[in-house]
Design a protein around this motif. Structure first.
Motif, short mmCIF file in Angstrom:
data_model
loop_
_atom_site.label_atom_id
_atom_site.label_comp_id
_atom_site.label_asym_id
_atom_site.label_seq_id
_atom_site.Cartn_x
_atom_site.Cartn_y
_atom_site.Cartn_z
N THR A 64 26.98 53.13 41.07
CA THR A 64 27.91 52.17 40.18
C THR A 64 27.06 52.22 38.83
O THR A 64 26.01 52.19 38.69
N GLU A 83 33.69 40.85 50.29
CA GLU A 83 34.22 39.42 49.63
C GLU A 83 34.83 39.37 48.41
O GLU A 83 34.98 40.79 47.76
N SER A 84 35.17 38.43 47.94
CA SER A 84 35.94 38.61 46.31
C SER A 84 35.45 37.51 45.68
O SER A 84 34.97 36.42 45.84
N ALA A 122 31.25 40.42 41.11
CA ALA A 122 32.47 41.22 41.80
C ALA A 122 31.69 42.55 42.41
O ALA A 122 32.36 42.53 43.46
N LYS A 173 32.04 42.64 46.45
CA LYS A 173 33.04 44.00 46.95
C LYS A 173 31.97 44.47 47.99
O LYS A 173 32.70 44.94 49.01
N GLU A 174 30.75 44.66 47.89
CA GLU A 174 29.91 45.34 48.84
C GLU A 174 29.77 44.60 50.22
O GLU A 174 29.81 45.04 51.16
#
Ligand code: FDA
Ligand code: NAD
Length: 433
Positions: free
Chosen positions: A116, A335-336, A327, A331-332
């Motif tokens: 990332t 969840e959001s 975020a 995401k990992e």
């Protein structure tokens, strides 16, 4: 061999520091995260460079203003990063970014890979040499973006003690640096092309106060013209600024603040762009999976106004960094997080005055309070009214409580039936919301 990290933050400025803190809060393993920065120091609160860093006495110096002290948080010293196992790869300029192979290459040829990437490269200054202004490469024609620039300015102020300074540009840098040079006992002249200073934000009524205040401090203001050339002595030191209107100003130091440009060049053609920046969604994800953009470079959806914006101010650098990291981590774990819902906030300080602005400066403007530049404790402001609602508020000299009140107004966008009544009510209108 390439050095690999789960997360790389490219850039070591404000957004990088706040992103690192959020990664630490969310939980990362030692060795997971690296910050790669061409600066030689750990992330710091950039606004200090045009303010406390230039004080003639008790000037701010690192480590005093590393992030995240600017918003009242813990100061992330270089030891903090090593304690957390976050690698600070400093004095390292990335000259090539290949988003397809997730590889960054430094000017020294080192390579870094990531899963990332957070692009946090900020802005660079626009230089007069970019437009080929004659003589603009002379010594002591200075810009201010990073700590090296600030050190050059401090050295020049010492070398040219009590001299003459010309400040080119009437925006943030122009206003803050004119004040800094004045308190360092320089004879200061500001030059800018517009009819009043800071036209991006100030109305004529607001600018009248600041121009009057600066004039009372002994700063000369030359409006409606630009610098078209410079003279230098045999050492190459600047001696004069030639203006388009034919006048010539003597100068020992010239400070130029004619705007910034987001540093997106490394990613040209690899990622979608908008508004001169890198296009993101409300989580600061770009068009390339696994690549995020935060701070000055991000063009993001500003939910409140339903449009894409780029914001070149520190509050957004901090908040966009936190949003992106939240975020990424959410995401990992499947969840959001909520969409970024930003209320624009800008501020500035110089001499003994300071202002804050929240919201949007569009529509009709309504000046309130007393904008007399000779007032002992100036307090005045402006509401912006669009489609019958207050959408933006500016306040000079507000208390913490009053500043909170204007922020609330800009967020709530209360209706206004009578603009004249709003003008008369002034700050009391905000206090009631
Ligand atoms: P920022 O510029 O902070 O950091 C970018 C980093 O990326 C730098 O470390 C840079 O060296 C690095 N970098 C870039 N390209 C690279 C590459 N290829 N390889 C490696 N590293 C690279 N705002 C405000 O709201 N109130 C204020 O009072 C002020 N005052 C102020 C004063 C001065 C002098 C400046 C220059 C700016 C301000 N600002 C401000 C604006 C605010 O500081 C700015 O919006 C934020 O610093 C933006 O944060 P970023 O992290 O996006 O960029
Ligand atoms: P700016 O956009 O605020 O101001 C640029 C100014 O340059 C214009 O207002 C105009 O007066 C002037 N100008 C343009 N062309 C010119 C020319 N040829 N000759 C003379 N003047 C000319 O940009 P800045 O002041 O350079 O600031 C750079 C960056 O740093 C911006 O991103 C700004 O947001 C940021 N910054 C913010 C703060 C703050 O928020 N308090 C403080 C300092 C810097």
């Amino acid at each position: 061999m390439a050095k690999h990290f789960s997360y790389v933050i490219l850039g070591g400025g404000v957004a990088a520091g706040y992103a690192a803190r959020e990664f630490a809060n969310q939980g990362i393993k030692p060795g997971d995260l690296a910050i790669i920065s061409k600066e030689s120091v750990a992330p710091y609160e950039r606004p200090a460079l045009s303010k406390g860093y230039l004080f003639p006495q008790n000037a701010a110096r690192l480590p005093g203003f590393h992030t995240c002290v600017g918003s009242g948080g813990e100061r992330l010293s270089p030891e903090w990063y090593s304690d957390k196992g976050i690698e600070l790869i400093l004095s390292t300029e990335i000259v090539k970014a290949d988003l397809a192979s997730k590889t960054l290459t430094s000017s020294a040829g080192a390579t870094f890979t990531y899963e990332t990437l957070l692009i946090a490269t900020g802005s660079s200054v626009i230089k007069l040499t970019d437009f080929g202004v004659q003589g603009a490469e002379a010594n002591n024609i200075l810009y201010l973006r990073d700590i090296d620039d600030a050190d050059k300015l401090v050295a020049a102020m010492q070398a040219k003690k009590d001299g003459k300074a010309v400040v080119v540009g009437g925006g943030y840098i122009g206003l803050e640096l004119s004040a800094a040079l004045k308190i360092n006992n320089f004879d200061v002249t500001m030059v800018y092309p517009e009819p009043w200073c800071m036209p991006r934000l100030f109305t004529a009524g607001l600018a009248a106060f600041y121009e009057g205040y600066y004039a009372n401090k002994g700063i000369n203001i030359v409006k409606g013209t630009v610098a078209v050339g410079f003279d230098a002595d045999a050492n190459g030191d600047v001696t004069a600024v030639k203006l388009k209107n034919g006048n010539v100003l003597e100068a020992d130091i010239v400070i130029v603040g004619v705007g910034g440009r987001p540093l997106t060049g490394l990613f040209k053609g690899q990622v979608e762009e908008e508004k001169g920046g890198i296009k993101t969604d409300a989580f600061f994800a770009t068009s390339v999976p696994g690549v995020y953009a935060i701070g000055d470079v991000a063009a993001f959806p500003l939910k409140l106004y339903n449009e894409m914006r780029r914001v070149e101010h520190v509050d957004h650098a901090r908040k966009s960094a936190e949003q992106a990291v939240k975020a990424i981590k959410a995401k990992e774990s499947g969840e959001s997080v909520s969409e970024y819902d930003y209320l624009p906030y800008f501020y500035s300080r110089s001499f003994d005055i300071s202002w804050q602005f929240y919201g949007d400066n569009v529509g009709e403007n309504v000046l309130f309070g007393d904008n007399d530049p000779t007032a002992a404790t100036p307090k005045f402001g402006t509401y912006w009214v669009k489609d019958g609602k207050v959408v933006g508020v500016f306040l000079e000299g507000g208390s913490a409580e009053e500043n909170q009140a204007i922020a609330k107004v800009a967020r709530a966008q209360p209706p206004v039936a009578d603009v004249e009544a709003l003008k008369k009510e002034g700050l009391d209108f905000a206090a009631k919301i």
